[in-house]
Design a protein around this motif. Structure first.
Motif, PDB file in Angstrom:
ATOM      1  N   VAL A 108      68.741  38.277  -9.598  1.00  0.00           N
ATOM      2  CA  VAL A 108      69.251  36.547  -9.612  1.00  0.00           C
ATOM      3  C   VAL A 108      69.883  35.870 -10.750  1.00  0.00           C
ATOM      4  O   VAL A 108      70.574  35.501 -11.622  1.00  0.00           O
ATOM      5  CB  VAL A 108      68.898  36.216  -8.355  1.00  0.00           C
ATOM      6  CG1 VAL A 108      70.139  34.262  -8.158  1.00  0.00           C
ATOM      7  CG2 VAL A 108      69.538  36.986  -7.599  1.00  0.00           C
TER       8      VAL A 108
ATOM      9  N   MET B 285      64.334  40.504  -7.176  1.00  0.00           N
ATOM     10  CA  MET B 285      65.475  39.725  -6.499  1.00  0.00           C
ATOM     11  C   MET B 285      65.916  38.688  -8.131  1.00  0.00           C
ATOM     12  O   MET B 285      66.934  38.257  -7.929  1.00  0.00           O
ATOM     13  CB  MET B 285      66.209  39.781  -5.333  1.00  0.00           C
ATOM     14  CG  MET B 285      65.529  40.891  -4.183  1.00  0.00           C
ATOM     15  SD  MET B 285      67.227  41.831  -5.138  1.00  0.00           S
ATOM     16  CE  MET B 285      68.672  41.298  -5.299  1.00  0.00           C
ATOM     17  N   ASP B 286      64.440  37.620  -7.785  1.00  0.00           N
ATOM     18  CA  ASP B 286      64.794  36.607  -7.916  1.00  0.00           C
ATOM     19  C   ASP B 286      64.831  36.875  -9.826  1.00  0.00           C
ATOM     20  O   ASP B 286      65.946  36.274 -10.318  1.00  0.00           O
ATOM     21  CB  ASP B 286      63.319  36.244  -8.088  1.00  0.00           C
ATOM     22  CG  ASP B 286      63.331  34.694  -6.793  1.00  0.00           C
ATOM     23  OD1 ASP B 286      64.323  34.731  -5.801  1.00  0.00           O
ATOM     24  OD2 ASP B 286      62.029  34.466  -6.483  1.00  0.00           O
TER      25      ASP B 286
ATOM     26  N   GLU C 169      70.215  35.549   0.492  1.00  0.00           N
ATOM     27  CA  GLU C 169      70.003  34.594  -0.139  1.00  0.00           C
ATOM     28  C   GLU C 169      70.673  34.417  -1.343  1.00  0.00           C
ATOM     29  O   GLU C 169      70.744  33.838  -2.102  1.00  0.00           O
ATOM     30  CB  GLU C 169      68.818  34.811  -0.120  1.00  0.00           C
ATOM     31  CG  GLU C 169      67.461  34.034   1.427  1.00  0.00           C
ATOM     32  CD  GLU C 169      66.246  34.336   1.009  1.00  0.00           C
ATOM     33  OE1 GLU C 169      65.794  34.984   0.065  1.00  0.00           O
ATOM     34  OE2 GLU C 169      65.562  34.139   2.216  1.00  0.00           O
ATOM     35  N   THR C 170      71.015  35.874  -1.990  1.00  0.00           N
ATOM     36  CA  THR C 170      71.596  36.433  -3.628  1.00  0.00           C
ATOM     37  C   THR C 170      73.031  36.508  -3.386  1.00  0.00           C
ATOM     38  O   THR C 170      73.336  36.774  -4.183  1.00  0.00           O
ATOM     39  CB  THR C 170      70.736  37.576  -3.853  1.00  0.00           C
ATOM     40  OG1 THR C 170      71.107  38.286  -2.728  1.00  0.00           O
ATOM     41  CG2 THR C 170      69.186  37.481  -3.711  1.00  0.00           C
ATOM     42  N   CYS C 171      74.330  36.271  -2.446  1.00  0.00           N
ATOM     43  CA  CYS C 171      75.086  37.344  -2.949  1.00  0.00           C
ATOM     44  C   CYS C 171      76.693  35.970  -2.685  1.00  0.00           C
ATOM     45  O   CYS C 171      75.975  35.405  -1.455  1.00  0.00           O
ATOM     46  CB  CYS C 171      75.390  38.532  -2.034  1.00  0.00           C
ATOM     47  SG  CYS C 171      74.580  39.776  -2.440  1.00  0.00           S
TER      48      CYS C 171
ATOM     49  N   VAL D 140      68.614  38.992   2.278  1.00  0.00           N
ATOM     50  CA  VAL D 140      68.489  39.463   0.706  1.00  0.00           C
ATOM     51  C   VAL D 140      69.789  38.908   0.372  1.00  0.00           C
ATOM     52  O   VAL D 140      69.990  38.264  -0.629  1.00  0.00           O
ATOM     53  CB  VAL D 140      68.182  41.222  -0.108  1.00  0.00           C
ATOM     54  CG1 VAL D 140      68.373  41.110  -0.946  1.00  0.00           C
ATOM     55  CG2 VAL D 140      66.514  41.115   0.362  1.00  0.00           C
TER      56      VAL D 140
END
Length: 336
Positions: free
Chosen positions: A201, A197-198, A223-225, A220
Motif C-alpha cells: 500500500v 500488505m502495508d 482495508e486496501t482496495c 484485506v
C-alpha cells in the motif's frame, strides 16, 4: 486532466489445450486499472484469478499450451498482439508480478543480490557494480534491515517475510507502472502478512503504481482496495467500489464470500459459514448461471439461461437476474 487507465482488459478469454480437450479457464473478462489504484481480484481457488493475471503477462506457451482472445490494452497498445520479443521488454520493466511462494520463485543457488541485479542489468543495461548498489537501495526501500549484509545471502538464509520483500524488490527494480500481486502473503504469519500488505500500500501511494491484488482475504480487500472484481469459474460475477460491494453486495456468490469472513464477536457454536458445494471442473461447466448449482436463490431458469454481466448502478456490475432483490449491510468495518 485525469489520466486514463493504465490497463484495460476487454473480453479476455484464455483456453488451454489438454488431453480432455480445450478448456476455457478465463471467459470474457473485462476490467481496467487506474494509475495509483489497488484493484482487488477475489474468488475461490479455481475461479481464474491467477490465470487472468498470468494472461496479462502472456506467461503461457502460446504455441502448444494456450490460446488467447480479446484485448489487453497497456499504455494504449494491445499487448496480446505484439511480438514476443516486445513482450519480454514489458515483463518486469513495465508490468511486474509477485508470485505466491517466494521460496519456489527465487533461485536457490544465487544470492538475492545477484537476482535483483540481474533484473536491472537485463532491462536497464547497467553495469554489475551499479546494479549491485541499486539492489541494496531496493532492499532498503522494501524495509529489509541491514541490506548490505542481506544482499549477499541466499534465499534459504532469509525468513519467509524477508523472501517476500525480496520478491517485491525484484518486481519494483525497473519502476513498473503496474504490479500484480498474486496472494503475496500466502504461508506467512499474521504479523508478517500485515507488514507485507502495508508495504504494498505504501509503495502504491508513493510510486503512483497501479496494483492488481489477488487474494482470498476479503478483510484485506476492505482495508486496501479501491475497487473489487469477484470471479467465479472464469467469469466476473460482480464488480464494484469496495465500500459499495461490502455495503450492498448483489450477487449470491459475493454474499457467500462475505458471510464466510470470521467476526471477532461471532457465535463460535455456529462455526464459520461455508458456501455449499465446490467450484466445478473446467470440463464440467454447467449450463446457464455457473453458480446456480450452489446458489440458495436459484430458480429453474437460472440453470438454463445464460446471464450477462450488467450494470446494477453506474459503477456496479452484477451477473445475476435477481440482483435487485439481494443485498446486505456488511460494511468494511465489519469485515474482520
Amino acid at each position: 486532466m485525469k489520466d486514463g487507465p493504465i490497463l484495460t482488459i476487454q473480453d479476455l478469454s484464455t483456453s488451454f489445450f489438454t488431453e480432455r480437450g480445450v478448456l476455457k479457464a478465463v471467459d470474457g473478462v473485462s476490467f481496467s486499472v487506474e494509475p495509483g489504484e489497488i484493484l482487488g481480484l477475489v474468488g475461490e481457488s479455481g475461479c481464474g484469478k491467477s490465470v487472468t493475471s498470468q494472461s496479462i503477462l502472456r506467461l503461457y506457451d502460446e504455441k502448444h499450451q494456450v490460446a488467447y482472445s480479446g484485448s489487453i490494452f497497456f499504455n494504449g497498445r494491445d499487448i496480446l498482439n505484439i511480438p514476443k520479443q516486445q513482450m519480454k521488454k514489458i515483463r518486469g520493466e513495465q508490468i511486474a508480478m509477485v508470485f505466491q511462494d517466494a521460496l519456489s520463485s527465487l533461485n536457490p543457488v544465487y544470492t538475492v543480490g545477484n537476482q535483483i541485479a540481474e533484473t536491472l542489468m537485463i532491462h536497464r543495461k547497467i553495469k554489475k557494480a551499479a546494479a549491485w548498489e541499486e539492489a541494496i537501495e531496493l532492499l532498503r526501500l522494501v524495509g529489509i534491515p541491514d541490506p548490505v549484509k542481506r544482499i549477499s545471502q541466499f534465499p534459504h538464509e532469509l525468513s519467509g517475510g524477508m523472501r517476500q520483500r525480496v520478491m517485491i524488490a525484484i518486481a519494483l527494480a525497473c519502476g513498473p507502472r503496474l504490479l500484480i500481486a498474486d496472494e503475496p502473503t500466502t504461508a506467512l504469519d499474521v504479523t508478517i502478512q500485515a507488514q507485507i500488505m502495508d508495504l504494498i500500500v505504501d509503495l502504491n501511494r508513493r510510486l503512483n503504481m497501479g496494483v492488481i491484488l489477488i487474494t482470498h482475504d476479503l478483510a484485506v480487500v476492505a482495508e486496501t482496495c479501491r475497487r473489487v472484481v469477484v470471479m467465479y469459474l472464469g467469469q466476473i460475477v460482480e464488480e464494484a467500489p469496495v465500500e459499495e460491494l461490502f455495503d450492498n453486495p448483489r450477487h449470491p456468490y459475493t454474499l457467500g464470500l462475505l458471510k464466510s469472513i470470521p467476526h471477532i464477536d461471532g457465535d463460535r457454536k455456529e462455526g464459520l459459514y461455508m458456501i455449499p458445494g465446490t467450484v466445478p471442473l473446467l470440463n464440467r461447466i454447467p449450463q446457464g448461471c455457473r453458480f446456480a448449482g450452489r446458489c440458495q436463490y436459484a430458480e429453474s431458469r437460472c440453470h438454463g439461461e445464460t446471464q450477462e454481466l450488467r450494470h446494477y448502478s453506474e459503477h456496479h456490475r452484477v451477473r445475476c437476474r435477481k440482483a435487485a432483490d439481494l443485498g446486505t449491510g456488511l460494511g468494511p468495518k465489519n469485515a474482520g
